[in-house]
Design an enzyme around this catalytic site. Sequence first.
Site, PDB file in Angstrom:
ATOM      1  N   THR A 167       0.831  -1.346  -0.100  1.00  0.00           N
ATOM      2  CA  THR A 167       0.063  -0.108   0.043  1.00  0.00           C
ATOM      3  C   THR A 167       0.947   1.329   0.035  1.00  0.00           C
ATOM      4  OG1 THR A 167      -1.257  -1.571   1.589  1.00  0.00           O
ATOM      5  CG2 THR A 167      -1.662   1.045   1.261  1.00  0.00           C
ATOM      6  N   ARG A 195     -11.174 -10.239  -3.259  1.00  0.00           N
ATOM      7  CA  ARG A 195     -10.235 -10.172  -1.758  1.00  0.00           C
ATOM      8  C   ARG A 195     -10.240  -8.544  -1.300  1.00  0.00           C
ATOM      9  NH1 ARG A 195      -5.578  -7.733   0.032  1.00  0.00           N
ATOM     10  NH2 ARG A 195      -4.651  -8.638   1.744  1.00  0.00           N
ATOM     11  N   VAL A 196     -10.720  -8.313  -0.261  1.00  0.00           N
ATOM     12  CA  VAL A 196     -10.361  -6.822   0.495  1.00  0.00           C
ATOM     13  C   VAL A 196      -9.349  -7.048   1.379  1.00  0.00           C
ATOM     14  CG1 VAL A 196     -11.428  -5.094   1.468  1.00  0.00           C
ATOM     15  CG2 VAL A 196     -12.629  -6.275  -0.404  1.00  0.00           C
ATOM     16  N   GLY A 197      -8.407  -6.157   1.571  1.00  0.00           N
ATOM     17  CA  GLY A 197      -7.435  -6.024   2.625  1.00  0.00           C
ATOM     18  C   GLY A 197      -7.810  -5.175   3.583  1.00  0.00           C
ATOM     19  N   ASP A 198      -6.679  -4.654   4.460  1.00  0.00           N
ATOM     20  CA  ASP A 198      -6.933  -3.613   5.455  1.00  0.00           C
ATOM     21  C   ASP A 198      -6.999  -2.268   4.983  1.00  0.00           C
ATOM     22  OD1 ASP A 198      -4.110  -4.214   4.593  1.00  0.00           O
ATOM     23  OD2 ASP A 198      -3.976  -2.306   6.027  1.00  0.00           O
ATOM     24  N   THR A 217       0.825  -0.403   6.485  1.00  0.00           N
ATOM     25  CA  THR A 217       1.010  -1.140   5.319  1.00  0.00           C
ATOM     26  C   THR A 217       1.563  -2.409   5.761  1.00  0.00           C
ATOM     27  OG1 THR A 217       2.640  -1.411   3.533  1.00  0.00           O
ATOM     28  CG2 THR A 217       3.346   0.271   5.248  1.00  0.00           C
ATOM     29  N   GLY A 218       1.036  -3.432   5.048  1.00  0.00           N
ATOM     30  CA  GLY A 218       1.528  -4.934   5.120  1.00  0.00           C
ATOM     31  C   GLY A 218       0.623  -5.818   4.742  1.00  0.00           C
TER      32      GLY A 218
HETATM   33  N1  GLY Z   1      -2.034  -3.895   2.862  1.00  0.00           N
HETATM   34  C1  GLY Z   1      -2.853  -4.178   1.611  1.00  0.00           C
HETATM   35  C2  GLY Z   1      -3.380  -5.278   1.554  1.00  0.00           C
HETATM   36  O1  GLY Z   1      -3.190  -6.193   2.250  1.00  0.00           O
HETATM   37  O2  GLY Z   1      -4.222  -5.485   0.696  1.00  0.00           O
END
Ligand code: GLY
Length: 285
Positions: A167, A195-198, A217-218
């Site tokens: 990110t 898929r959706v991230g953080d 970020t991660g």
């Molecule tokens: N940090 C971005 C994701 O895992 O989508």
Amino acid sequence: MNAGILVHGGVGSLEEWRDGCLYACGKGASILKKGGPALEAVIEAVRTLEDDGRFNAGTGSILRIDGKTIEMDASVMDSSGRLAMVMAVRDVKNPILLAQALLSTPHVAIAGEGAGKLAEKFGLEPHPGPSEHALKQYERIKKALLNKRPEEINPLWKGFEHLLCDTVGAVAMDRDGVFAVASSTGGASAMLVGRVGDTPIIGAGFYAGKLGAIAVTGIGEEIIKRSVARTVYDRIERGIDLERAVKDIIYSFPQDIPIGIIAITKDSAVALSNRKMAWAELTIT
Ligand code: GLY
């Protein structure tokens, strides 16, 4: 500090790309210098990083596991209560501008076909398609999957720092003491379509309140499970020193999980990560 901004290019981004972070930081800072709002500054900084092409966001977004789909997440929030989250959006060059557009609706989150329609309504540019880097990246992922060695690409995924960056994000405080955060990502591959991230999950990838703003970020799944951004904010509220608050979270992550955090409060700003991470900071006096 009267005002200030920090940006990051994602955990795993190379030190050589710091010029891109500095440039984006300068774009945001020029808004703050004129007395502009923190929200506008972080959006401009993140839009600039999305257009850079080296970072995993906007034009530089990586591909999903099918080798053809680009889906991106983005978010904005400020301490005056403005909030927008866009999830797995396709065919938009700048998801952060879609998040900005969402601020002018009654909603706080959007996904799917409606997100595309909103982008069209606001005349946002379409995505230019996968970059050369994204295509190369996908070939490496495919090879690792075919060799049945997903640990080469997915993190608990060893070698993450050589393969991926994550990110982009920005946090800022303006001259009125308002805090804001903006984040944008092409995701963390290898990942399923949908898929959706953080990054668009409040309290996980981002948070802004009266005491500060945080961008994370991660690996999204690990960040969501630990509500990282809100956990940092809770510590700030309890009076814990910002650097200590962020370090505690970074150290609490298992070594093989990449994590980076930028955060700003009235008195301080920090950028910390357990891998390489390009970032930049500008303070306005
Ligand atoms: N940090 C971005 C994701 O895992 O989508």
